[in-house]
Structures are given as C-alpha cells and as structure tokens.
Enzyme design. Structure first.
Site, PDB file in Angstrom:
ATOM      1  N   SER A 259       0.853  -1.183   0.000  1.00 60.14           N
ATOM      2  CA  SER A 259       0.000   0.000   0.000  1.00 60.14           C
ATOM      3  C   SER A 259       0.890   1.236   0.000  1.00 60.14           C
ATOM      4  O   SER A 259       2.121   1.127  -0.003  1.00 60.14           O
ATOM      5  CB  SER A 259      -0.885   0.012   1.237  1.00 60.14           C
ATOM      6  OG  SER A 259      -0.072   0.224   2.378  1.00 60.14           O
ATOM      7  N   LYS A 260       0.267   2.377   0.058  1.00 58.98           N
ATOM      8  CA  LYS A 260       0.976   3.669   0.069  1.00 58.98           C
ATOM      9  C   LYS A 260       2.066   3.709   1.144  1.00 58.98           C
ATOM     10  O   LYS A 260       3.107   4.329   0.961  1.00 58.98           O
ATOM     11  CB  LYS A 260      -0.031   4.792   0.357  1.00 58.98           C
ATOM     12  CG  LYS A 260      -0.680   5.321  -0.898  1.00 58.98           C
ATOM     13  CD  LYS A 260       0.102   6.522  -1.379  1.00 58.98           C
ATOM     14  CE  LYS A 260      -0.372   7.014  -2.707  1.00 58.98           C
ATOM     15  NZ  LYS A 260       0.716   7.292  -3.620  1.00 58.98           N
ATOM     16  N   ARG A 261       1.795   3.053   2.267  1.00 60.21           N
ATOM     17  CA  ARG A 261       2.738   3.049   3.381  1.00 60.21           C
ATOM     18  C   ARG A 261       4.133   2.568   2.957  1.00 60.21           C
ATOM     19  O   ARG A 261       5.137   3.010   3.469  1.00 60.21           O
ATOM     20  CB  ARG A 261       2.228   2.081   4.451  1.00 60.21           C
ATOM     21  CG  ARG A 261       1.736   2.721   5.719  1.00 60.21           C
ATOM     22  CD  ARG A 261       1.203   1.638   6.640  1.00 60.21           C
ATOM     23  NE  ARG A 261       0.258   0.761   5.935  1.00 60.21           N
ATOM     24  CZ  ARG A 261       0.377  -0.545   5.872  1.00 60.21           C
ATOM     25  NH1 ARG A 261       1.387  -1.155   6.425  1.00 60.21           N
ATOM     26  NH2 ARG A 261      -0.531  -1.279   5.230  1.00 60.21           N
ATOM     27  N   GLU A 269       4.510   9.131  -9.677  1.00 64.50           N
ATOM     28  CA  GLU A 269       5.150   9.576  -8.439  1.00 64.50           C
ATOM     29  C   GLU A 269       6.643   9.217  -8.424  1.00 64.50           C
ATOM     30  O   GLU A 269       7.455   9.954  -7.892  1.00 64.50           O
ATOM     31  CB  GLU A 269       4.467   8.935  -7.230  1.00 64.50           C
ATOM     32  CG  GLU A 269       3.100   9.511  -6.927  1.00 64.50           C
ATOM     33  CD  GLU A 269       2.391   8.726  -5.843  1.00 64.50           C
ATOM     34  OE1 GLU A 269       2.085   9.315  -4.800  1.00 64.50           O
ATOM     35  OE2 GLU A 269       2.140   7.509  -6.037  1.00 64.50           O
TER      36      GLU A 269
END
Ligand code: GLU
Length: 489
Positions: A259-261, A269
C-alpha cells in the site's frame, strides 16, 4: 526458449483497465509480458480494457501509455497505431463482441435470462444459507425459443448468461503455480453481457485474446478465479486455450498487500521523485523474478536475455523501497556528468532555481559535487540550491564550530578570506594545499573549515569547503565569506 521458425509466434498482452493511475503492480505485469515476448522473438500487445464506462478515463490511458514508453516498454500492437487486430481499445470493439455473442447464443452456449436482479440475489442468499455455492439457479436456461422471442418483443429486460457445464473438471497448468483444478459446478451460469452494447470483462477478454491470437496470458493472481470461466468460454467458442501464468501479489515489508505506506504506488510519483527508468525497470523485474545468480543490475537487454517464467517465484514479492534507492543511486553514480546534469535540469527549473533548462559548466560542477550521494534526482534541488541563491538565510550561530565564540568565528572567517584572496592559482589542488596547511596549525581543523563551509552554504551538511570554493569561484566565495563576517558586525 527461442521460438523455432515452425512454432507459433509468441503473443503476450498487457490489458489494463484505465480506471486509476498506473501503478507498480501494473508495471510489473506489463514488464513480464514484455520480457517474455521479446525473449521469444514474439509480440507484445497493449490492449485497453475500458468496458467500465464510468470508471475508465482517457487521461489514465494516456498516462499509462506515457509511463510504459518512459520505462522503455514499447508495444508492437496497440491503440494509436494501426495493427492487424485493430482496434485495441475495448470500447471500440462492440461490433466484434456482438458477432461472437450471437454465435454463442445460436449454438446454445449462451442464453437470455429474464430473472430480476432481486430474484437472483435472494436465490443466492438462500443457497449460501444452506452452505452451497451461490450460483444462478438456471431458471431461464431452457426457455424455448418462442418464449424468448416473445419476451424480447415485449421489451422485457434481460441479460445474457453463459451456460456453464455441471460436474466437469476444469484443469489448467499455471506456468508459475502448477496445476489448478476447479469443479465447473461451482461456477454457475455467469453473465457475459448486459445487452448487445454492454459486455462484461470475462467475455470481452476472451474474445480479444482469441481475436488477437494471444497464446500466453501473464497477469496478477487476482485473476485466478476468472481463468476457469475464461477457459469454458474459449472452449465453447472452439479455440485453443492459451497458457496462463499468474503472478503473486506484491507485498509490503509487513507481508500484507502493498500500500501507500510502503512507498509510492503510481509510476508518475516515481518519475517525479527522480527515479531513473533504468533503475525502476531493474527494481520491478526483481519483484517476483529471481535469476538465481548474484547479478543484481540488469539493463533491459540483459533482462530480455535472462528472463524466464520458470524463475518467477510463487510466494508474494516483497517491496523494499531502500533497494530501489540503492539501485537508483548506483545508476546515478555511473552516469556521465553531462547526462546527469541534463536529467537534473527539469527539477532545478521546477524549483525555480534556473529559468531555462540549459546546462552550463557552473551547473555541471555544482551537480558533480553531489553525484556520489544522490539517490533520487529530485534531491538535487536541496543540495545545490545554495549555488543559485543570493541570500542563504541562516542563523549566525550555525557558523560556530563546537565551543567557538563570536570573536573566534570572525577571526577564522577573516583568515579564510585572506587565504582565498591570496590564492593566485584558484584550483582545488591549490586551495586544498593552502587550507590544509593553515588548518594543521589550529587546535582543531573544524575551527577553520566549519565556519568557512557554513559561510558558503548556510547548511549543516553539504559537500566539503574546498570543492565548494572551487565550484563557486573566487569572487563569489569572497562575497559569501564577507557576508558571514558581517553577521557579527
Ligand atoms: N483488465 C484487467 C485488469 O486491469 C486485466 C485483465 C487480464 O489481464 O486478463 O485487471
């Protein structure tokens, strides 16, 4: 595994749904398809699966195509170029789907179902409550032709279902996971089209794989439940089933789905942060693929050469951003300074440090001071900003090394000023000689070099003062030392 002439050409496809930003997982699927086809002198096809009209957006499609090209994955057939299986965008292929659907209905493999959503749902709930697979009960399966025509004429709403067989074993040999077996009775008659203008994924995917002659389907393991349905459809249509390879999930450090974490997820990005396409490709390749050697750095050509599906692991691939930073740093370090400068220019411009993306010996020199420690191109901004700023905006106390007092700082800076002024030959070697000789005379080298370095940068950490002086030039160096002294006036 190079395909022999008489063997069928290997054709793989990457078939994204453009419903969000292009992310690492998608890039890995694309890369493995790309590598496998190129390794075998085959074709890599890009197909846009935009049947979900509400969620699919052209901007996501454009973004993903740009990102694929940026990473060097050019497709042989796809949208916006003409190819033997045009069009390559599902929203433009309704005419093709219609033909296949009519044929399936005609041959009795598919049928109109007039049951309401509510009825189907409550039936499924009931089956679940008695512990059975929640499949459609087949009520409309055997409606006679006249009744169907009558209902259609009356304008009764219907969907089209595929007739899934009962009690058959569907077996496929996944190239990564081995034999997978499913009992066809657990599938039930599934919907393949809402009407003759709205087709659903399993059907469009199969029609396209057949029509585009795809013989290797490499995709995420989340598609495993779809595979038996797709095999049934392909067989009903009378075509050869492709080989399947399902890639395991990408996991974060905690072994849960990435995930983004765990890091950035979209390729945009990564680009913005200043990762190099070469490094990103190298990193993505290792998300689940392991050549089984010590070699860690691969160019795209080398990846193509060494790639094989057998070397893809079954277990989840762990995503480790530190590894990417390491690979990126490595590529940056071995890049010729001219090229590194060119790649850094857009970041400097975006940060407002330069007004045009034009290189100069001065910019090149500034960047070269940080080539060794740079991990991402975007970091260059904070490292070299001092070269472009008039006002460094630091507190005067930062000029003090350890227990120095105001007067010591002033004396130290004045000494530096005098040494720079007197340096006839303004080169790194000569400055080094002069300053090190002076520093030796002091109790602590820091007493001379720290105030000097801070006067040039206004920062706690930076490149060393000698390199900085050389890069800034004599005049600017003197100006900065003077400004520092004036802080104590
Ligand atoms: N369009 C599907 C997706 O984006 C992929 C379908 C496939 O690879 O079969 O998940």
């Amino acid at each position: 595994m190079i395909a022999k002439k008489e063997e069928k050409e290997i054709r793989t496809r990457y078939a994204p749904s453009p419903t969000g930003p292009f992310h690492i997982g998608g890039a890995r699927t694309a890369l493995f398809n790309y590598l496998f086809s190129k390794k075998n002198n085959g074709k890599f096809i890009l197909r846009i699966e935009d049947t979900d009209k509400e969620r699919s957006k052209r901007e996501f499609e454009t973004q993903l195509m740009g990102n694929l090209k940026w990473m060097g994955m050019n497709w042989d057939e796809g949208p916006e170029m003409s190819g033997p299986h045009d069009p390559y965008r599902q929203s433009e292929r309704n005419g093709i789907y219609k033909k296949y659907l009519e044929k399936l209905i005609e041959e009795g493999h598919a049928y109109h179902c007039f049951c309401s959503k509510e009825d189907v749902e409550s039936q499924k709930q009931y089956l679940m409550s008695i512990g059975e697979a929640p499949i459609y009960n087949g009520k409309c399966r055997d409606l006679d032709k006249e009744t169907v025509e009558k209902y259609l004429k009356e304008g009764k709403r219907s969907v089209i279902r595929f007739k899934a067989p009962f009690g058959e074993k569907i077996v496929f040999d996944d190239l990564i996971r081995g034999k997978i077996e499913v009992d066809s009775s657990t599938i039930g008659d599934f919907v393949i089209a809402k009407d003759f203008d709205n087709y659903l994924y399993n059907f469009t995917c199969v029609v396209d794989d057949i029509d585009m002659q795809i013989n290797y389907v490499i995709r995420g393991e989340d598609h495993i439940p779809n595979t038996p349905k797709q095999i049934l459809l392909i067989k009903a249509m009378g075509f050869d089933v492709p080989r399947y390879a399902h890639l395991s999930l990408i996991l974060g450090a905690d072994r849960k789905k990435m995930s983004k974490r765990d890091g950035k997820t979209s390729i945009d990005e990564y680009i913005e942060a200043g990762y190099l396409p070469e490094a990103l490709i190298n990193f993505i390749a290792f998300l689940g693929w392991n050549p089984g050697t010590e070699k860690e750095i691969y160019t795209m050509e080398e990846l193509i050469h060494d790639f094989s599906l057998e070397k893809i692991q079954k277990s989840g691939a762990i995503f480790n951003i530190d590894k990417l930073d390491w690979v990126n740093g490595l590529y940056i370090r071995k890049m010729p300074i001219k090229e590194l400068t060119e790649r850094c220019l857009p970041y400097l411009k975006k940060a407002g440090l330069i007004s045009e993306e034009i290189s100069s010996p001065f910019i090149e020199k500034a960047i070269s001071l940080y080539q060794e420690r740079l991990k991402k191109l975007s970091e260059i901004v904070e490292l070299v900003d001092i070269f472009f700023k008039e006002d460094l905006g630091y507190e005067k106390d930062l000029l003090k090394w350890k227990t120095m007092e105001d007067k010591d700082v002033v004396a130290s800076l004045e000494k530096s000023y005098e040494l720079v002024l007197g340096a006839e030959e303004y080169t790194k070697q000569n400055l080094e000689k002069i300053f090190l000789a002076e520093a030796e005379k002091m109790e602590n080298r820091g007493n001379l070099l720290w105030p000097l370095r801070v006067s040039l940068t206004g920062k706690k950490s930076s490149a060393g003062p000698i390199e900085l002086m050389e890069a800034l030039g004599k005049e600017e160096t003197l100006k900065r030392i003077k400004k520092a002294i004036q802080k104590y006036a």
